[in-house]
Design a protein around this motif. Structure first.
Motif, PDB file in Angstrom:
ATOM      1  N   PRO A  57     -11.848  35.124 -38.933  1.00 17.16           N
ATOM      2  CA  PRO A  57     -12.031  36.222 -37.984  1.00 17.16           C
ATOM      3  C   PRO A  57     -11.913  37.586 -38.672  1.00 17.16           C
ATOM      4  CG  PRO A  57     -10.744  34.502 -36.970  1.00 17.16           C
ATOM      5  CD  PRO A  57     -10.885  34.126 -38.431  1.00 17.16           C
ATOM      6  N   GLY A  58     -12.886  38.432 -38.394  1.00 16.25           N
ATOM      7  CA  GLY A  58     -12.977  39.742 -39.028  1.00 16.25           C
ATOM      8  C   GLY A  58     -13.891  39.773 -40.234  1.00 16.25           C
ATOM      9  N   SER A  59     -14.255  38.588 -40.744  1.00 16.00           N
ATOM     10  CA  SER A  59     -15.130  38.528 -41.924  1.00 16.00           C
ATOM     11  C   SER A  59     -16.571  38.849 -41.541  1.00 16.00           C
ATOM     12  CB  SER A  59     -15.091  37.142 -42.560  1.00 16.00           C
ATOM     13  OG  SER A  59     -13.859  36.919 -43.166  1.00 16.00           O
ATOM     14  N   PRO A  60     -17.310  39.452 -42.475  1.00 13.08           N
ATOM     15  CA  PRO A  60     -18.718  39.739 -42.207  1.00 13.08           C
ATOM     16  C   PRO A  60     -19.550  38.463 -42.160  1.00 13.08           C
ATOM     17  CG  PRO A  60     -18.147  40.319 -44.463  1.00 13.08           C
ATOM     18  CD  PRO A  60     -16.875  39.898 -43.788  1.00 13.08           C
ATOM     19  N   MET A  61     -20.685  38.569 -41.473  1.00 15.12           N
ATOM     20  CA  MET A  61     -21.647  37.474 -41.381  1.00 15.12           C
ATOM     21  C   MET A  61     -23.014  38.004 -41.775  1.00 15.12           C
ATOM     22  SD  MET A  61     -20.894  35.513 -37.809  1.00 15.12           S
ATOM     23  CE  MET A  61     -22.123  34.251 -38.125  1.00 15.12           C
ATOM     24  N   ALA A  62     -23.679  37.294 -42.634  1.00 14.28           N
ATOM     25  CA  ALA A  62     -25.073  37.589 -42.949  1.00 14.28           C
ATOM     26  C   ALA A  62     -25.909  36.440 -42.405  1.00 14.28           C
ATOM     27  CB  ALA A  62     -25.268  37.730 -44.452  1.00 14.28           C
ATOM     28  N   TRP A  63     -27.067  36.787 -41.851  1.00 12.78           N
ATOM     29  CA  TRP A  63     -27.984  35.793 -41.279  1.00 12.78           C
ATOM     30  C   TRP A  63     -29.165  35.645 -42.238  1.00 12.78           C
ATOM     31  CZ3 TRP A  63     -28.287  34.857 -35.547  1.00 12.78           C
ATOM     32  CH2 TRP A  63     -27.111  35.237 -34.897  1.00 12.78           C
ATOM     33  N   PRO A 119     -22.922  46.296 -41.163  1.00 17.00           N
ATOM     34  CA  PRO A 119     -21.582  46.473 -40.597  1.00 17.00           C
ATOM     35  C   PRO A 119     -21.595  46.097 -39.112  1.00 17.00           C
ATOM     36  CG  PRO A 119     -22.211  48.386 -41.905  1.00 17.00           C
ATOM     37  CD  PRO A 119     -23.438  47.510 -41.780  1.00 17.00           C
ATOM     38  N   GLY A 120     -20.566  45.439 -38.680  1.00 16.11           N
ATOM     39  CA  GLY A 120     -20.481  45.031 -37.280  1.00 16.11           C
ATOM     40  C   GLY A 120     -20.887  43.598 -37.034  1.00 16.11           C
ATOM     41  N   GLN A 121     -21.584  42.979 -37.972  1.00 20.33           N
ATOM     42  CA  GLN A 121     -21.903  41.551 -37.864  1.00 20.33           C
ATOM     43  C   GLN A 121     -20.696  40.808 -38.407  1.00 20.33           C
ATOM     44  OE1 GLN A 121     -26.660  41.818 -38.841  1.00 20.33           O
ATOM     45  NE2 GLN A 121     -25.510  40.285 -39.918  1.00 20.33           N
ATOM     46  N   GLU A 122     -19.905  40.235 -37.500  1.00 23.94           N
ATOM     47  CA  GLU A 122     -18.664  39.627 -37.973  1.00 23.94           C
ATOM     48  C   GLU A 122     -18.217  38.454 -37.109  1.00 23.94           C
ATOM     49  OE1 GLU A 122     -15.178  42.288 -35.994  1.00 23.94           O
ATOM     50  OE2 GLU A 122     -16.237  43.193 -37.683  1.00 23.94           O
ATOM     51  N   VAL A 123     -17.361  37.647 -37.700  1.00 22.64           N
ATOM     52  CA  VAL A 123     -16.740  36.526 -37.012  1.00 22.64           C
ATOM     53  C   VAL A 123     -15.649  37.091 -36.105  1.00 22.64           C
ATOM     54  CG1 VAL A 123     -15.419  34.383 -37.296  1.00 22.64           C
ATOM     55  CG2 VAL A 123     -17.168  35.016 -38.987  1.00 22.64           C
ATOM     56  N   LEU A 124     -15.643  36.674 -34.849  1.00 22.64           N
ATOM     57  CA  LEU A 124     -14.625  37.123 -33.902  1.00 22.64           C
ATOM     58  C   LEU A 124     -13.541  36.069 -33.692  1.00 22.64           C
ATOM     59  CD1 LEU A 124     -17.005  38.727 -31.272  1.00 22.64           C
ATOM     60  CD2 LEU A 124     -15.668  39.896 -33.052  1.00 22.64           C
ATOM     61  N   ALA A 138     -29.265  30.290 -41.711  1.00 22.11           N
ATOM     62  CA  ALA A 138     -28.042  29.894 -42.415  1.00 22.11           C
ATOM     63  C   ALA A 138     -27.107  31.098 -42.377  1.00 22.11           C
ATOM     64  CB  ALA A 138     -28.342  29.500 -43.852  1.00 22.11           C
ATOM     65  N   PHE A 139     -25.861  30.853 -41.990  1.00 22.41           N
ATOM     66  CA  PHE A 139     -24.883  31.929 -41.934  1.00 22.41           C
ATOM     67  C   PHE A 139     -24.124  31.994 -43.243  1.00 22.41           C
ATOM     68  CE2 PHE A 139     -25.284  30.485 -37.491  1.00 22.41           C
ATOM     69  CZ  PHE A 139     -25.812  31.649 -36.960  1.00 22.41           C
ATOM     70  N   ASP A 140     -24.019  33.199 -43.796  1.00 28.96           N
ATOM     71  CA  ASP A 140     -23.237  33.415 -45.000  1.00 28.96           C
ATOM     72  C   ASP A 140     -21.956  34.128 -44.581  1.00 28.96           C
ATOM     73  OD1 ASP A 140     -22.207  33.805 -47.500  1.00 28.96           O
ATOM     74  OD2 ASP A 140     -23.718  35.256 -48.136  1.00 28.96           O
ATOM     75  N   THR A 141     -20.871  33.364 -44.479  1.00 29.39           N
ATOM     76  CA  THR A 141     -19.575  33.890 -44.078  1.00 29.39           C
ATOM     77  C   THR A 141     -18.513  32.883 -44.480  1.00 29.39           C
ATOM     78  OG1 THR A 141     -18.253  34.743 -42.229  1.00 29.39           O
ATOM     79  CG2 THR A 141     -19.724  32.882 -41.753  1.00 29.39           C
ATOM     80  N   ASP A 142     -17.272  33.335 -44.535  1.00 26.98           N
ATOM     81  CA  ASP A 142     -16.182  32.391 -44.785  1.00 26.98           C
ATOM     82  C   ASP A 142     -15.532  31.944 -43.478  1.00 26.98           C
ATOM     83  OD1 ASP A 142     -14.521  34.472 -43.943  1.00 26.98           O
ATOM     84  OD2 ASP A 142     -13.640  34.802 -45.923  1.00 26.98           O
ATOM     85  N   TRP A 143     -16.047  32.420 -42.343  1.00 26.00           N
ATOM     86  CA  TRP A 143     -15.621  32.056 -40.996  1.00 26.00           C
ATOM     87  C   TRP A 143     -14.212  32.520 -40.640  1.00 26.00           C
ATOM     88  CZ3 TRP A 143     -19.443  31.403 -37.939  1.00 26.00           C
ATOM     89  CH2 TRP A 143     -20.603  30.754 -38.366  1.00 26.00           C
TER      90      TRP A 143
END
Length: 157
Positions: free
Chosen positions: A43-49, A59-64, A36-41
């Motif tokens: 671009p530039g926002s972090p993503m947690a897996w 840091p560096g896990q992000e929506v492109l 499950a991805f924890d992000t607001d989707w």
């Protein structure tokens, strides 16, 4: 594209909107991927897996890119000791993975009659990449399970 890029194309009998949900919404991703991805989707926002009862966030896990229902792109997760333990990855393999630059994945969705053409491009791998070798085995199985879920209601076991 470079010769180190992993590219996979499949056709899924569904709508672009439904496939988009399957790529982004935890109700779907947990069924065929176990993630499950924890992000607001944004671009530039972090993503947690979140997978296997643990979360990988760094840091560096992000929506492109987020362009529903056409293009989605994000950086790949960080290879941590916790992730390696859950995934059954040996310490020597983890060391190789951790030494590689972060890769990224892109999903492109195109209507194709009564189906959607899904192209997955996973890139950013150096020559001789351990991660490239692993994703080249993982993506086909994962995308087959996604296709099965959308076409039959059940992912592959």
């Amino acid at each position: 594209m470079s010769s180190n890029d992993f590219v996979y194309v499949t056709h899924v009998r569904t709508t672009p909107e439904r496939l988009w949900q399957a790529l982004t919404e935890p109700e779907f991703t947990t069924r065929y991927w176990g993630v499950a991805f924890d992000t607001d989707w944004t671009p530039g926002s972090p993503m947690a897996w979140a997978e296997g009862g643990a979360t990988t966030a760094a840091p560096g896990q992000e929506v492109l890119e987020y362009d529903p229902p056409r293009r989605l792109s994000y950086t790949w997760h960080t290879f941590t000791p916790e992730w390696a333990a859950r995934a059954g990855v040996a310490e020597d393999v983890l060391a190789k993975l951790a030494a590689e630059p972060r890769s990224k994945v892109r999903f492109e969705l195109e209507p194709a009659g009564d189906a959607v053409k899904l192209t997955v491009v996973h890139d950013g791998f150096p020559d001789g990449s351990t991660a490239r070798e692993m994703v080249s085995e993982g993506w086909p199985a994962l995308l087959s399970s996604l296709k099965s879920l959308l076409e039959t209601g059940e992912p592959l076991s």
